[in-house]
Design a protein around this motif. Structure first.
Motif, PDB file in Angstrom:
ATOM      1  N   CYS A 212       0.857  -1.186   0.000  1.00  0.00           N
ATOM      2  CA  CYS A 212       0.000   0.000   0.000  1.00  0.00           C
ATOM      3  C   CYS A 212       0.893   1.237   0.000  1.00  0.00           C
ATOM      4  O   CYS A 212       2.114   1.131  -0.024  1.00  0.00           O
ATOM      5  CB  CYS A 212      -0.891  -0.013   1.234  1.00  0.00           C
ATOM      6  SG  CYS A 212       0.067  -0.047   2.758  1.00  0.00           S
ATOM      7  N   THR A 213       0.267   2.398   0.055  1.00  0.00           N
ATOM      8  CA  THR A 213       1.035   3.634   0.165  1.00  0.00           C
ATOM      9  C   THR A 213       1.679   3.724   1.546  1.00  0.00           C
ATOM     10  O   THR A 213       1.309   2.995   2.467  1.00  0.00           O
ATOM     11  CB  THR A 213       0.122   4.858   0.001  1.00  0.00           C
ATOM     12  OG1 THR A 213      -0.974   4.704   0.910  1.00  0.00           O
ATOM     13  CG2 THR A 213      -0.377   4.998  -1.410  1.00  0.00           C
ATOM     14  N   MET A 214       2.599   4.663   1.681  1.00  0.00           N
ATOM     15  CA  MET A 214       3.208   4.887   2.988  1.00  0.00           C
ATOM     16  C   MET A 214       2.768   6.256   3.490  1.00  0.00           C
ATOM     17  O   MET A 214       3.006   7.276   2.815  1.00  0.00           O
ATOM     18  CB  MET A 214       4.720   4.820   2.848  1.00  0.00           C
ATOM     19  CG  MET A 214       5.392   4.784   4.189  1.00  0.00           C
ATOM     20  SD  MET A 214       7.109   4.376   4.014  1.00  0.00           S
ATOM     21  CE  MET A 214       7.681   4.853   5.629  1.00  0.00           C
ATOM     22  N   ALA A 215       2.117   6.252   4.633  1.00  0.00           N
ATOM     23  CA  ALA A 215       1.596   7.512   5.175  1.00  0.00           C
ATOM     24  C   ALA A 215       2.742   8.505   5.357  1.00  0.00           C
ATOM     25  O   ALA A 215       3.774   8.182   5.931  1.00  0.00           O
ATOM     26  CB  ALA A 215       0.910   7.244   6.517  1.00  0.00           C
ATOM     27  N   GLY A 216       2.534   9.707   4.848  1.00  0.00           N
ATOM     28  CA  GLY A 216       3.560  10.742   4.965  1.00  0.00           C
ATOM     29  C   GLY A 216       4.487  10.793   3.765  1.00  0.00           C
ATOM     30  O   GLY A 216       5.312  11.700   3.661  1.00  0.00           O
ATOM     31  N   ILE A 217       4.381   9.823   2.859  1.00  0.00           N
ATOM     32  CA  ILE A 217       5.207   9.848   1.635  1.00  0.00           C
ATOM     33  C   ILE A 217       4.302   9.897   0.407  1.00  0.00           C
ATOM     34  O   ILE A 217       4.259  10.893  -0.290  1.00  0.00           O
ATOM     35  CB  ILE A 217       6.166   8.636   1.581  1.00  0.00           C
ATOM     36  CG1 ILE A 217       7.176   8.748   2.737  1.00  0.00           C
ATOM     37  CG2 ILE A 217       6.886   8.600   0.222  1.00  0.00           C
ATOM     38  CD1 ILE A 217       8.195   7.653   2.792  1.00  0.00           C
TER      39      ILE A 217
ATOM     40  N   LYS B 201       1.781  15.079   4.857  1.00  0.00           N
ATOM     41  CA  LYS B 201       1.622  15.540   3.472  1.00  0.00           C
ATOM     42  C   LYS B 201       1.858  14.383   2.508  1.00  0.00           C
ATOM     43  O   LYS B 201       2.637  13.484   2.803  1.00  0.00           O
ATOM     44  CB  LYS B 201       2.637  16.633   3.170  1.00  0.00           C
ATOM     45  CG  LYS B 201       2.280  17.970   3.772  1.00  0.00           C
ATOM     46  CD  LYS B 201       3.294  19.019   3.365  1.00  0.00           C
ATOM     47  CE  LYS B 201       2.870  20.368   3.953  1.00  0.00           C
ATOM     48  NZ  LYS B 201       3.861  21.393   3.739  1.00  0.00           N
ATOM     49  N   LYS B 202       1.230  14.473   1.350  1.00  0.00           N
ATOM     50  CA  LYS B 202       1.516  13.518   0.283  1.00  0.00           C
ATOM     51  C   LYS B 202       2.612  14.148  -0.574  1.00  0.00           C
ATOM     52  O   LYS B 202       2.426  15.235  -1.125  1.00  0.00           O
ATOM     53  CB  LYS B 202       0.241  13.291  -0.528  1.00  0.00           C
ATOM     54  CG  LYS B 202       0.374  12.262  -1.611  1.00  0.00           C
ATOM     55  CD  LYS B 202      -0.994  12.078  -2.269  1.00  0.00           C
ATOM     56  CE  LYS B 202      -0.944  11.024  -3.337  1.00  0.00           C
ATOM     57  NZ  LYS B 202      -2.269  10.752  -3.883  1.00  0.00           N
ATOM     58  N   LEU B 203       3.762  13.488  -0.659  1.00  0.00           N
ATOM     59  CA  LEU B 203       4.902  14.093  -1.331  1.00  0.00           C
ATOM     60  C   LEU B 203       5.013  13.657  -2.788  1.00  0.00           C
ATOM     61  O   LEU B 203       5.478  14.429  -3.636  1.00  0.00           O
ATOM     62  CB  LEU B 203       6.200  13.720  -0.595  1.00  0.00           C
ATOM     63  CG  LEU B 203       6.216  13.978   0.912  1.00  0.00           C
ATOM     64  CD1 LEU B 203       7.533  13.523   1.509  1.00  0.00           C
ATOM     65  CD2 LEU B 203       5.990  15.454   1.196  1.00  0.00           C
ATOM     66  N   ILE B 204       4.641  12.427  -3.039  1.00  0.00           N
ATOM     67  CA  ILE B 204       4.738  11.916  -4.417  1.00  0.00           C
ATOM     68  C   ILE B 204       3.468  11.134  -4.778  1.00  0.00           C
ATOM     69  O   ILE B 204       2.765  10.635  -3.888  1.00  0.00           O
ATOM     70  CB  ILE B 204       5.965  10.983  -4.603  1.00  0.00           C
ATOM     71  CG1 ILE B 204       5.975   9.874  -3.540  1.00  0.00           C
ATOM     72  CG2 ILE B 204       7.270  11.764  -4.594  1.00  0.00           C
ATOM     73  CD1 ILE B 204       7.027   8.808  -3.748  1.00  0.00           C
ATOM     74  N   GLU B 205       3.203  11.074  -6.052  1.00  0.00           N
ATOM     75  CA  GLU B 205       2.091  10.240  -6.533  1.00  0.00           C
ATOM     76  C   GLU B 205       2.601   8.810  -6.675  1.00  0.00           C
ATOM     77  O   GLU B 205       3.768   8.594  -6.994  1.00  0.00           O
ATOM     78  CB  GLU B 205       1.617  10.722  -7.908  1.00  0.00           C
ATOM     79  CG  GLU B 205       0.882  12.041  -7.902  1.00  0.00           C
ATOM     80  CD  GLU B 205      -0.439  11.987  -7.151  1.00  0.00           C
ATOM     81  OE1 GLU B 205      -1.038  10.889  -7.055  1.00  0.00           O
ATOM     82  OE2 GLU B 205      -0.866  13.037  -6.632  1.00  0.00           O
ATOM     83  N   SER B 206       1.745   7.833  -6.410  1.00  0.00           N
ATOM     84  CA  SER B 206       2.174   6.456  -6.646  1.00  0.00           C
ATOM     85  C   SER B 206       0.996   5.641  -7.138  1.00  0.00           C
ATOM     86  O   SER B 206      -0.160   6.081  -7.059  1.00  0.00           O
ATOM     87  CB  SER B 206       2.751   5.843  -5.378  1.00  0.00           C
ATOM     88  OG  SER B 206       1.726   5.389  -4.533  1.00  0.00           O
ATOM     89  N   LEU B 207       1.273   4.442  -7.598  1.00  0.00           N
ATOM     90  CA  LEU B 207       0.215   3.581  -8.132  1.00  0.00           C
ATOM     91  C   LEU B 207      -0.374   2.685  -7.038  1.00  0.00           C
ATOM     92  O   LEU B 207      -1.318   1.946  -7.276  1.00  0.00           O
ATOM     93  CB  LEU B 207       0.773   2.712  -9.266  1.00  0.00           C
ATOM     94  CG  LEU B 207       1.289   3.511 -10.480  1.00  0.00           C
ATOM     95  CD1 LEU B 207       1.992   2.600 -11.458  1.00  0.00           C
ATOM     96  CD2 LEU B 207       0.136   4.248 -11.162  1.00  0.00           C
ATOM     97  N   TYR B 208       0.203   2.756  -5.850  1.00  0.00           N
ATOM     98  CA  TYR B 208      -0.288   1.900  -4.762  1.00  0.00           C
ATOM     99  C   TYR B 208      -1.586   2.457  -4.187  1.00  0.00           C
ATOM    100  O   TYR B 208      -1.775   3.677  -4.121  1.00  0.00           O
ATOM    101  CB  TYR B 208       0.744   1.839  -3.636  1.00  0.00           C
ATOM    102  CG  TYR B 208       2.016   1.124  -3.990  1.00  0.00           C
ATOM    103  CD1 TYR B 208       2.061  -0.263  -4.015  1.00  0.00           C
ATOM    104  CD2 TYR B 208       3.166   1.839  -4.293  1.00  0.00           C
ATOM    105  CE1 TYR B 208       3.236  -0.925  -4.341  1.00  0.00           C
ATOM    106  CE2 TYR B 208       4.347   1.180  -4.610  1.00  0.00           C
ATOM    107  CZ  TYR B 208       4.377  -0.200  -4.633  1.00  0.00           C
ATOM    108  OH  TYR B 208       5.526  -0.847  -4.955  1.00  0.00           O
ATOM    109  N   PRO B 209      -2.477   1.575  -3.719  1.00  0.00           N
ATOM    110  CA  PRO B 209      -3.678   2.079  -3.047  1.00  0.00           C
ATOM    111  C   PRO B 209      -3.354   2.525  -1.621  1.00  0.00           C
ATOM    112  O   PRO B 209      -2.465   1.962  -0.978  1.00  0.00           O
ATOM    113  CB  PRO B 209      -4.609   0.860  -3.033  1.00  0.00           C
ATOM    114  CG  PRO B 209      -3.714  -0.321  -3.130  1.00  0.00           C
ATOM    115  CD  PRO B 209      -2.485   0.109  -3.862  1.00  0.00           C
ATOM    116  N   ASP B 210      -4.066   3.525  -1.160  1.00  0.00           N
ATOM    117  CA  ASP B 210      -3.949   3.970   0.235  1.00  0.00           C
ATOM    118  C   ASP B 210      -4.423   2.833   1.142  1.00  0.00           C
ATOM    119  O   ASP B 210      -5.389   2.137   0.805  1.00  0.00           O
ATOM    120  CB  ASP B 210      -4.851   5.202   0.417  1.00  0.00           C
ATOM    121  CG  ASP B 210      -4.613   5.896   1.739  1.00  0.00           C
ATOM    122  OD1 ASP B 210      -4.634   5.199   2.767  1.00  0.00           O
ATOM    123  OD2 ASP B 210      -4.409   7.122   1.744  1.00  0.00           O
TER     124      ASP B 210
END
Lengths: 271, 429
Positions: B380-385, B402-411
Motif C-alpha cells: 500500500c502507500t506509505m503515510a507521509g510519503i 503531506k503527500k509528497l509523491i504520486e504512486s500507483l499503490y492504493p492507500d
C-alpha cells in the motif's frame, strides 16, 4: 444438587472459553446455559458433557464440578454469591472475579487474576496461581476487598495488588511486587518474595521466606515475636514514598549482597 | 520540486520542518531531517504487487483476489487478531477498529511493545504532561529516564530540549540542566550535566527513593540504592526542586524493565511530588510515528487505547490478556491481519512463531521481517510519503501528513475499506 461438567474434545482447543455463567445459582433453572468460545456463543452442552445428580431448592446447596481440559476456561465463578465450585484440574483466568460468597476449590493451577476484586467467600487453589492473584482490574483503585484466597503453591507477579480487605495466604513464593499499592487487608507469604509492598498505604503483609530487594523506602521500626508461630520478625513501616502507614513483617530480611540480583527475579508479567 | 514543512513519519517527534526535494515519483533529497528521516523518506524496498505464499514460493496476485481472500480468512476465524496500526494514519486506523467490531476480533497496536505500560500507569494516577512547545520555551531542567534520544529520537534535543532556544531559556544549553538516568552510559548520557547510572531493574527503587527525599523522608534511605549513591539522589532532587520548570521524558528502559507500569507510575508520582515545590511535567518518548494516534483513534471509538477485544460484540480491555503478544504466545488466535508494523522484528519468538502457524495477512508497503511469516502480503502507500492523513505527535498534538509523491499503490485506508465492505457482503449485511 451436584452438576458435573466434563469438557468435550474441541476442534480448536486453544480457543479461550468465557464461562461466567458457570456459577451454582444458574444451575437451579437447568443446565442450558451459554458460554463464549472465541467470538462464537455456544450452548454449554456443545462443550461439556453435563451430568446432574439430585435436586436443590437454593443455590447454596448446588455444587458444580469441572473436569477435563479446563485450563482455558475463563471467568468461572464470576459474581458467584453462594454454593460451591470444585475444579479438578487447572482453571483459566479470572476465576472467582467479584465473587461475594461461596467456595471455589481448584485442584490444579489457576491462571492470572484469580479472585480479582473479590468481595467475600473463599478460594482454595492447590497448585500455583498466575500473575495478579487477588488484585484489581486495570485502572481500578481497589483490589480484593473481602473474603479469603489461599494458594498452596506459588503466585506470580503483582499478587494482591491494591489489596483493600480480606486475607490472601500464599504458601509458596511470590513473584515481583506482591502487595504493591496495598491499602488494607492481610497478605501472608510463607515463601520468598521480591520487592514487596511498593507504594503501600495501609494493611499488613507478613513474609516468612527470604525477601529479595526490600524497597529502600521501608523503615525498620521494631522486632516482634509471633507466639503462634514461635518466630521473631522484623517490623517495617512504609512505604514512606507514599503515606507510609502499612506494616511489613519479615522473618528473613534481605542481606546487603542480595540487594539487586536481577537474575533472581521471576519471569516478568508480560504487560 | 522542493516541498517545504514536510512531516517526517518515522518517530513520535513527527518533525514538521523538513525540506524535501522531489523528482517525479522519487524523493531525491531531504534537508533538516535526521539520518532516520532521510532513510525513511528516500528508502526504496517497496513490494511491487500483492503476493501469496504457495507450495512453490510466492506468487503475485491481483488486489481484488488479495482483498477477497483476506475478508474470507477473517470471516472464518473464531479469534482473529488485528495488530499494528502505528505507522499509518488515523483514517486507516479507524477503519481497522470498525473491521474488528464487525468480525469480533481483538485489535491491538504497537503500544503493547512500547508504552502500553505508560498508559496503564496514566490510567491509575493521571498524566501531568504538557506539549513539547511548553518544554522548549520553559524547561530549565530536563530529565531523560531510560531512553536515549540522541540515537532513537535524534532531533528531540535540538528541537525541544537541550540545544533548543526557548522564550524563557534563551541561552539553550547554558540555561538548561540535563539529567540522564540509565543502566548504561549512552550517547545521551555524554551530553548530560548529571548522569545517574542505575543497576539493571532498579528504576522503581530509585524513583521511590527520590519521592521519599522530595517528601522530606530521605533520612531513612540506605547509603546506596540500586547502585546509586544516596548523595547523588539528594543532589538531583535538589536540582529538580529548584527548577523553574522541569520536564521528565522516559522510554522503554522504564516501561519494559521489571515492574513495567509500576515504574512509570512511580515516575508520575515523583512528578506529582515535585509539583508541590515547582512546575514539573512528564511525558513518554513515543516510538512509532503515529502510535499516539492509534491510542487516540482506538479510544474515541472503543473507550480503550489498545488491546481491545470485541469477541463478545462489546469492547473489553485487559492488557496481559487481550494484548497481541499474550494472545499469540498462548496460541489463542486463529487468523491475523497485520497493518503498518513489523511484529516479526519486534515480538518475542513464541509470539512471532504463532503468526507463521496461522493464516496471517500483512498490509505494508515494504518487505519486512514479518513477510516470511505471512500467507499474504498486500502493498500500500506509505503515510507521509505517498499518502496524506492525520497523525499524533508524542505530546498528543495532531499533525497532518503531506503527500509528497504520486504512486500507483492504493492507500491503506482504501484497502481496509474494501476489506470491510467485502466482510459485510460475506456476512450478508
Amino acid at each position: 444438587m451436584r452438576v458435573i461438567l466434563e469438557t468435550k474434545e474441541r476442534k480448536k482447543p486453544f480457543l479461550p472459553i468465557e464461562a461466567e455463567t458457570i456459577i451454582p445459582s444458574n444451575f437451579l433453572k437447568g443446565p442450558e446455559l451459554t458460554v463464549y468460545e472465541g467470538n462464537k456463543e455456544r450452548l454449554l452442552s456443545d462443550l461439556f458433557t453435563i451430568v446432574v445428580e439430585g435436586t436443590a431448592v437454593s443455590p447454596d446447596k448446588v455444587e458444580v464440578v469441572l473436569k477435563g481440559d479446563t485450563a482455558r476456561i475463563k471467568r468461572v465463578g464470576e459474581y458467584m454469591a453462594t454454593g460451591t465450585i470444585r475444579i479438578q484440574g487447572d482453571i483459566g483466568m479470572h476465576c472467582g472475579n467479584f465473587m461475594s460468597g461461596g467456595v471455589i476449590e481448584i485442584g490444579g493451577n489457576a491462571d492470572a487474576w484469580l479472585g480479582r476484586e473479590m468481595l467475600g467467600g473463599s478460594i482454595i487453589c492447590h497448585g500455583n496461581a498466575g500473575h495478579y492473584c487477588a488484585s484489581g482490574y486495570r485502572g481500578e483503585k481497589h483490589g480484593m476487598r473481602g473474603g479469603r484466597v489461599e494458594v498452596m503453591g506459588n503466585a506470580g507477579d503483582f499478587c494482591s495488588e491494591y489489596l483493600t480487605g480480606g486475607e490472601v495466604h500464599i504458601h509458596g513464593n511470590c513473584g515481583d511486587m506482591a502487595g504493591v499499592e496495598m491499602k488494607g487487608g492481610q497478605l501472608i507469604i510463607e515463601g520468598d518474595a521480591t520487592r514487596p509492598c511498593g507504594n503501600m498505604k495501609d494493611g499488613m503483609c507478613m513474609i516468612f521466606g527470604t525477601v529479595h530487594r526490600i524497597l529502600p523506602t521501608f523503615e525498620k521500626i521494631d522486632t516482634k515475636k509471633l507466639p503462634d508461630r514461635n518466630v521473631t520478625v522484623t517490623v517495617y513501616k512504609g512505604d514512606v514514598a507514599n503515606r507510609g502507614k502499612g506494616t511489613l513483617m519479615i522473618q528473613k530480611p534481605h542481606n546487603e549482597g542480595d540487594q539487586h540480583p536481577a537474575n533472581t527475579l521471576p519471569g516478568p508479567a508480560t504487560t | 520540486m522542493i516541498i517545504k514543512d514536510v512531516v517526517c513519519p518515522f518517530c513520535g517527534c513527527l518533525c514538521d520542518d523538513l525540506d524535501v526535494e522531489v523528482d517525479g515519483q522519487k524523493i531525491i533529497k531531504v534537508q533538516n531531517g535526521c539520518t532516520l528521516a532521510e532513510a525513511t523518506l528516500t528508502g526504496n524496498n517497496r513490494l511491487p504487487a500483492p503476493i501469496r505464499r504457495t507450495a512453490n514460493g510466492w506468487e503475485e496476485i491481483s488486489y481484488d483476489d488479495a482483498i477477497r481472500e483476506t475478508a474470507d480468512i477473517l470471516c472464518a476465524a473464531d479469534r482473529p487478531l488485528l495488530y499494528g496500526w502505528s505507522s499509518t494514519h488515523g483514517e486507516a486506523q479507524s477503519i481497522g477498529v470498525h473491521i474488528a467490531e464487525l468480525i469480533g476480533a481483538v485489535i491491538d497496536n504497537t503500544s503493547v511493545v512500547c508504552h502500553g505500560p505508560s498508559i496503564l500507569a496514566i490510567q491509575e494516577v493521571g498524566h501531568p504532561g504538557c506539549t513539547l512547545g511548553q518544554v522548549k520555551n520553559r524547561a530549565d531542567v530536563i530529565v531523560y529516564w531510560g531512553c536515549n534520544p540522541t540515537e532513537a529520537h535524534p532531533r528531540h534535543m535540538s528541537r525541544y530540549t537541550t540545544f533548543a532556544t526557548g522564550f524563557f531559556v534563551p541561552e539553550a544549553q547554558k540555561d538548561r540542566t540535563v539529567i540522564v538516568v540509565d543502566t548504561r552510559r549512552t550517547e545521551s548520557a555524554e551530553i548530560a550535566d548529571e548522569f545517574i547510572r542505575i543497576e539493571r531493574g532498579g528504576d522503581y527503587e530509585v524513583l521511590s527513593a527520590l519521592r521519599a527525599i522530595v517528601r522530606g523522608k530521605g533520612s531513612i534511605l540506605p547509603r546506596e540504592i540500586a547502585g546509586v549513591a544516596r548523595e547523588q539522589l539528594f543532589r538531583v532532587a535538589e536540582i529538580c526542586m529548584k527548577a523553574k520548570f522541569g520536564a521528565i521524558f522516559f522510554g522503554l528502559g522504564l516501561t519494559m524493565s521489571n515492574g513495567k507500569y509500576k515504574n512509570v507510575r512511580n515516575a508520575i508520582e515523583l512528578t506529582d511530588e515535585l509539583n508541590r515545590h515547582t512546575k514539573f511535567t512528564i511525558s513518554p518518548l513515543r516510538g512509532h510515528g503515529n502510535v499516539y494516534g492509534s491510542n487516540e483513534v482506538f479510544t474515541w471509538i472503543t473507550g480503550y487505547p489498545y488491546a481491545v477485544d470485541f469477541a463478545r460484540g462489546i469492547a473489553f480491555y485487559n492488557p496481559g490478556e487481550t494484548t497481541a503478544v499474550d494472545i499469540l504466545r498462548w496460541g489463542e488466535c486463529d487468523a491475523a491481519l497485520i497493518v503498518a508494523s513489523d511484529p516479526g522484528a519486534h515480538f518475542p519468538h513464541a509470539a512471532a512463531a504463532h503468526l507463521a502457524k496461522i493464516p496471517t495477512i500483512l498490509i505494508d508497503p515494504h518487505r519486512t521481517a514479518t513477510t516470511p511469516l505471512c500467507r499474504l502480503q498486500i502493498p500500500c502507500t506509505m503515510a507521509g510519503i505517498d499518502a496524506e492523513g492525520t497523525a499524533y505527535r508524542m505530546d498528543g498534538v495532531p499533525i497532518r501528513y503531506k503527500k509528497l509523491i504520486e504512486s500507483l499503490y492504493p492507500d491503506d485506508a482504501d484497502l481496509l475499506r474494501r476489506i470491510h465492505d467485502r466482510i459485510r457482503e460475506v456476512q450478508g449485511a
